[in-house]
Motif scaffolding. Structure first.
Motif, mmCIF file in Angstrom:
data_model
loop_
_atom_site.group_PDB
_atom_site.id
_atom_site.type_symbol
_atom_site.label_atom_id
_atom_site.label_comp_id
_atom_site.label_asym_id
_atom_site.label_seq_id
_atom_site.Cartn_x
_atom_site.Cartn_y
_atom_site.Cartn_z
ATOM 1 N N THR A 53 0.834 -1.209 0.000
ATOM 2 C CA THR A 53 0.000 0.000 0.000
ATOM 3 C C THR A 53 0.865 1.255 0.000
ATOM 4 N N ALA A 54 1.902 1.250 0.829
ATOM 5 C CA ALA A 54 2.775 2.415 0.920
ATOM 6 C C ALA A 54 3.472 2.682 -0.405
ATOM 7 N N MET A 55 3.956 1.617 -1.055
ATOM 8 C CA MET A 55 4.671 1.789 -2.318
ATOM 9 C C MET A 55 3.733 2.295 -3.409
ATOM 10 N N GLU A 56 2.523 1.727 -3.448
ATOM 11 C CA GLU A 56 1.550 2.161 -4.449
ATOM 12 C C GLU A 56 1.185 3.629 -4.259
ATOM 13 N N GLU A 57 0.923 4.022 -3.013
ATOM 14 C CA GLU A 57 0.512 5.398 -2.744
ATOM 15 C C GLU A 57 1.667 6.365 -2.996
ATOM 16 N N TYR A 58 2.874 5.966 -2.658
ATOM 17 C CA TYR A 58 4.036 6.836 -2.870
ATOM 18 C C TYR A 58 4.168 7.182 -4.338
ATOM 19 N N TYR A 59 4.136 6.164 -5.216
ATOM 20 C CA TYR A 59 4.353 6.451 -6.635
ATOM 21 C C TYR A 59 3.140 7.092 -7.285
ATOM 22 N N SER A 60 1.957 6.828 -6.738
ATOM 23 C CA SER A 60 0.785 7.548 -7.224
ATOM 24 C C SER A 60 0.928 9.033 -6.923
ATOM 25 N N ILE A 62 3.839 10.639 -6.394
ATOM 26 C CA ILE A 62 4.948 11.154 -7.203
ATOM 27 C C ILE A 62 4.475 11.456 -8.622
ATOM 28 N N ASN A 63 3.676 10.541 -9.187
ATOM 29 C CA ASN A 63 3.181 10.743 -10.557
ATOM 30 C C ASN A 63 2.250 11.940 -10.658
ATOM 31 N N ASP A 64 1.656 12.330 -9.532
ATOM 32 C CA ASP A 64 0.793 13.520 -9.522
ATOM 33 C C ASP A 64 1.583 14.797 -9.270
ATOM 34 N N GLY A 65 2.908 14.677 -9.187
ATOM 35 C CA GLY A 65 3.745 15.858 -9.051
ATOM 36 C C GLY A 65 4.206 16.179 -7.644
ATOM 37 N N SER A 66 3.944 15.302 -6.673
ATOM 38 C CA SER A 66 4.348 15.569 -5.292
ATOM 39 C C SER A 66 5.851 15.414 -5.115
ATOM 40 N N SER A 67 6.384 16.086 -4.103
ATOM 41 C CA SER A 67 7.781 15.898 -3.724
ATOM 42 C C SER A 67 7.929 14.567 -2.999
ATOM 43 N N HIS A 68 9.173 14.146 -2.787
ATOM 44 C CA HIS A 68 9.402 12.901 -2.054
ATOM 45 C C HIS A 68 8.798 12.976 -0.661
ATOM 46 N N ASP A 74 1.904 10.999 2.302
ATOM 47 C CA ASP A 74 0.699 10.395 1.731
ATOM 48 C C ASP A 74 0.712 8.882 1.919
ATOM 49 N N ALA A 75 1.887 8.275 1.733
ATOM 50 C CA ALA A 75 2.003 6.823 1.878
ATOM 51 C C ALA A 75 1.721 6.403 3.312
ATOM 52 N N VAL A 76 2.255 7.143 4.275
ATOM 53 C CA VAL A 76 2.027 6.820 5.689
ATOM 54 C C VAL A 76 0.551 6.961 6.035
ATOM 55 N N GLU A 77 -0.066 8.061 5.579
ATOM 56 C CA GLU A 77 -1.468 8.310 5.906
ATOM 57 C C GLU A 77 -2.376 7.214 5.341
ATOM 58 N N ARG A 78 -2.178 6.872 4.073
ATOM 59 C CA ARG A 78 -3.056 5.859 3.479
ATOM 60 C C ARG A 78 -2.809 4.486 4.093
ATOM 61 N N GLY A 681 7.143 1.709 -18.584
ATOM 62 C CA GLY A 681 6.610 2.345 -17.390
ATOM 63 C C GLY A 681 5.646 1.481 -16.610
ATOM 64 N N ALA A 682 5.282 0.318 -17.129
ATOM 65 C CA ALA A 682 4.445 -0.608 -16.363
ATOM 66 C C ALA A 682 5.308 -1.188 -15.251
ATOM 67 N N ASN A 683 5.013 -0.837 -14.002
ATOM 68 C CA ASN A 683 5.901 -1.178 -12.891
ATOM 69 C C ASN A 683 5.195 -2.008 -11.828
ATOM 70 N N PRO A 684 4.935 -3.270 -12.076
ATOM 71 C CA PRO A 684 4.391 -4.109 -11.002
ATOM 72 C C PRO A 684 5.425 -4.256 -9.891
ATOM 73 N N PHE A 685 4.948 -4.410 -8.660
ATOM 74 C CA PHE A 685 5.894 -4.623 -7.569
ATOM 75 C C PHE A 685 5.431 -5.796 -6.720
ATOM 76 N N THR A 686 6.342 -6.317 -5.926
ATOM 77 C CA THR A 686 6.067 -7.537 -5.171
ATOM 78 C C THR A 686 6.806 -7.491 -3.847
ATOM 79 N N VAL A 687 6.335 -8.288 -2.885
ATOM 80 C CA VAL A 687 7.008 -8.417 -1.588
ATOM 81 C C VAL A 687 8.139 -9.430 -1.729
ATOM 82 N N VAL A 688 9.331 -9.056 -1.308
ATOM 83 C CA VAL A 688 10.497 -9.936 -1.444
ATOM 84 C C VAL A 688 11.024 -10.419 -0.102
ATOM 85 N N GLU A 689 10.500 -9.866 1.000
ATOM 86 C CA GLU A 689 11.030 -10.228 2.310
ATOM 87 C C GLU A 689 9.966 -9.963 3.360
#
Length: 691
Positions: A53-60, A62-68, A74-78, A681-689
């Protein structure tokens, strides 16, 4: 018989009571341990959800123009909102026992950290070897480096309530920590780039059959064309070569000698090329392969590392001998370089995709480049690699030192020693010069064998060793689609060869379609002799789940929208030539210089559909029409927006408008960038640990 004394019975009762207490305590402890273990496992699963959830929200964000920093907030809140909704224990006096994620280290919360996931043999973290998570410093993040992985570590809950143990032992909460790391799925892909003549026709008025010195002479006249069919012409100066090279040399050398000097008052004309535009280039041969070079400081190290060994399969990779090439090297005073089109657009688009690869910084990302016509000689196959710096150098057409005409102007056409000595000492140069040295340019008598290119691509992808994270494979085929080879390299410029050859291409793809991980094949279609197109469908109504803006009653569908339609196969979103037999097919094929040959559209679209790949035709921009619908702040419409061109561009009465014109008013270069952005730009992500 053993008899108990009266006074012993009381002791037994006490002993039984003590044993019952112990048994009940053990049972209570077992229950609480079971609860804790179950809760811990659930917390680990929630950690999975949290980090994704955090990774998805972070890049969403970022793609909307937010700073890091804002994206992290946003990632923490969601993430906290999602975890609170799915808290394991609430109620019963434990309302405060809800999960909490924080950007900072805390005894009461798990910390969200941005960083990189490293897997390569030579990659290391601070204190451990790969695979490992490496946090990015605030300075690195502030400099614009984007993370490719996120980690959640710490107390995801402030304690698991143990009510029975609390009553017996006074232990009310059991604390434990969890950790989970998510990263982008590595992308492993091959870019296949067509080198057939059609991908250079847009820069030159093509000669008709027979050329300028035929009897009667082909058209246009020498005066009209001022040059050759291609921007890169590959005829050599060696009169000893066998047919068909020798007569080609004789004629084209005369044409080069007769070209006028550039008239500065006239300016640059993309269909005309002048004597001063051409230099001599040496094209690598079998004997130039350096073998295995292990010294990274050697000029030939990268050549050894990145290209296939021609002697591993002489039939597949060998090229006959070295030769010289006339190369159009025209550069304007401002540094602008002119390349054959759409070939130059192909290269710049792939360069953009490779830059995206490099910027992702995802461990395990790899790419290969395969340039093809009727074969794939070793100089045209850049092996699967994660060295994106090298791939970027190779495809960078903006880097231009000089084409070294002074060093590669042979007095003896059979002498290649100066060129070979230069390469041994200096390597291959950069950018466009390197492309020229390798002989990667459209040739006059080339054919198209997509199957040979696919063979090599599947072979490269199968060689991937993996890195512990399942990768996402893809192939991007950039071509004019005029497949005219079949069997074992049997090529001819006839429709029957196209028909048989494209069937063999589909059969080759079918061999791999049932694999555990099918490979999507993305199609970029362009070339002077084909008419890249889609036909927008007016109605039927879209599915309820497909929300289209503007409340239109008549709908123009994109490729993605069209594929969601019920019974989509009942409509012809991409049309071919409606060819009934070989006679009709040959007639259309013979006239493709005048009327585009549309059959590759239908055949390649079928391949894209079957493999779930993108279909991307490169179409012209209708400047006159676009000026009437774009305001001064816009150069084109963003493809993410609903396009306004349903009427009149998609008018069924004028399908040629939709066939030939881009619906977003983009240039071909912008279209190429957009397609590559969607592919890479299709960037699926996965849990590795998870711990």
């Amino acid at each position: 018989m053993i008899r108990l004394r009266k006074e012993d019975s009381g002791a037994i009762l006490v002993l039984v009571a003590l044993l019952l207490f112990v048994l009940l305590s053990l049972a209570a402890l077992a229950i609480d341990v079971t609860i804790a273990l179950s809760a811990h496992e659930q917390a680990r699963q929630h950690a999975r959800v949290a980090v994704l959830t955090a990774m998805e929200e972070y890049y969403s964000s970022i793609n909307d123009g937010s700073s890091h920093s804002d994206a992290m907030d946003d990632a923490v809140e969601r993430t906290n909102a999602v975890l609170t909704t799915n808290a394991i224990f609430t109620g019963g006096g434990h309302e405060d026992n809800i999960p909490q994620i924080s950007r900072d280290q805390s005894d009461d919360a798990a910390q969200l950290t941005a960083g990189l996931w490293k897997t390569g043999n030579e990659e290391t973290c601070d204190t451990e070897s790969a695979p490992c998570f490496m946090p990015l410093s605030e300075a690195e993040l502030a400099s614009g480096q984007h993370p490719s992985a996120f980690r959640i570590h710490g107390k995801l809950y402030r304690g698991i309530p143990t009510r029975i143990a609390e009553a017996i032992f006074g232990v009310s909460l059991i604390d434990f920590q969890v950790a989970a790391t998510a990263t982008f799925v590595p992308r492993v892909g091959c870019f296949l780039i067509d080198l057939s003549p059609s991908v250079a026709y847009e820069t030159h008025v093509p000669w008709q059959d027979g050329g300028p010195y035929a009897d009667p002479a082909g058209t246009p006249s020498t005066a009209d064309a001022f040059g050759n069919r291609y921007a890169y012409i590959t005829q050599d100066d060696n009169p000893h070569l066998a047919f068909p090279f020798a007569p080609m040399d004789d004629g084209w050398m005369q044409l080069n000698a007769n070209q006028p000097e550039r008239n500065s008052e006239e300016g640059y004309n993309s269909t005309k090329h002048y004597a001063a535009d051409y230099t001599i280039q040496y094209v690598l041969a079998d004997e130039d392969y350096p073998g295995e070079v292990t010294d990274p400081t050697s000029a030939l190290y990268r050549l050894s590392q990145h290209f296939v060994d021609p002697y591993s399969d002489l039939d597949r990779y060998s090229i006959p001998h070295p030769y010289w090439a006339h190369v159009d090297g025209y550069v304007e005073d401002d540094g602008t370089q002119h390349t054959p089109e759409p070939f130059g657009t192909f290269i710049r688009g792939v360069h953009e995709a490779l830059q995206t690869f490099k910027d992702r910084k995802v461990s395990g990302d790899q790419a290969c480049i395969i340039f093809f016509d009727r074969s794939t000689p070793w100089t045209h196959v850049v092996k699967l690699t994660s060295d994106f710096d090298y791939l970027l150098e190779l495809t960078n057409l903006d880097v231009f030192d000089h084409l070294r005409a002074d060093e590669f102007n042979p007095a003896d056409p059979d002498n290649y020693s100066l060129a070979q000595a230069y390469i041994a000492n200096n390597g291959l140069g950069e950018g466009r010069e390197r492309l020229n040295r390798l002989g990667i340019f459209p040739q006059r008598f080339a054919h198209t064998d997509i199957r040979a290119a696919l063979d090599e691509a599947f072979s490269q992808l199968s060689s991937e060793e993996g890195n512990g994270v399942p990768s996402s494979h893809f192939i991007t085929l950039i071509t004019d689609g005029l497949q005219n080879c079949h069997g074992e390299g049997f090529c001819n410029n006839r429709y029957s060869h196209y028909r048989v050859g494209i069937a063999e291409v589909k059969a080759k793809i079918a061999e791999h379609a049932n694999q555990e991980r099918p490979v999507p094949i993305h199609i970029i279609l362009s070339g002077d002799q084909v008419g890249p197109h889609t036909i927008d469908i007016i109605n039927p109504e879209p599915p309820v789940s497909m929300e289209l803006p503007n409340g239109e009653t008549d709908h123009c569908y994109t490729d993605e929208e069209y594929r969601q339609l019920p019974n989509a196969t009942d409509y012809h979103f991409v049309r071919g030539g409606n060819i009934a037999n070989d006679t009709e097919g040959q007639e259309l094929w013979d006239n493709k210089d005048v009327i585009p040959f549309y059959q590759p559209n239908a055949d390649l679209y079928e391949i894209a559909i079957v493999t779930r790949g993108l279909f991307g035709p490169l179409r012209a921009r209708d400047d006159a029409y676009c000026e009437t619908i774009l305001d001064e702040s816009q150069d084109y419409f963003d493809p993410k927006q609903y396009r306004p061109l349903c009427d009149p561009v998609a008018n069924p009465a004028h399908p040629e408008q939709r066939r030939d014109k881009d619906p977003y008013c983009r240039s071909k270069e912008q279209q190429m960038k957009d397609y590559m952005s969607r592919i890479v730009g299709a960037n699926p992500f996965t849990v590795v640990e998870v711990n």
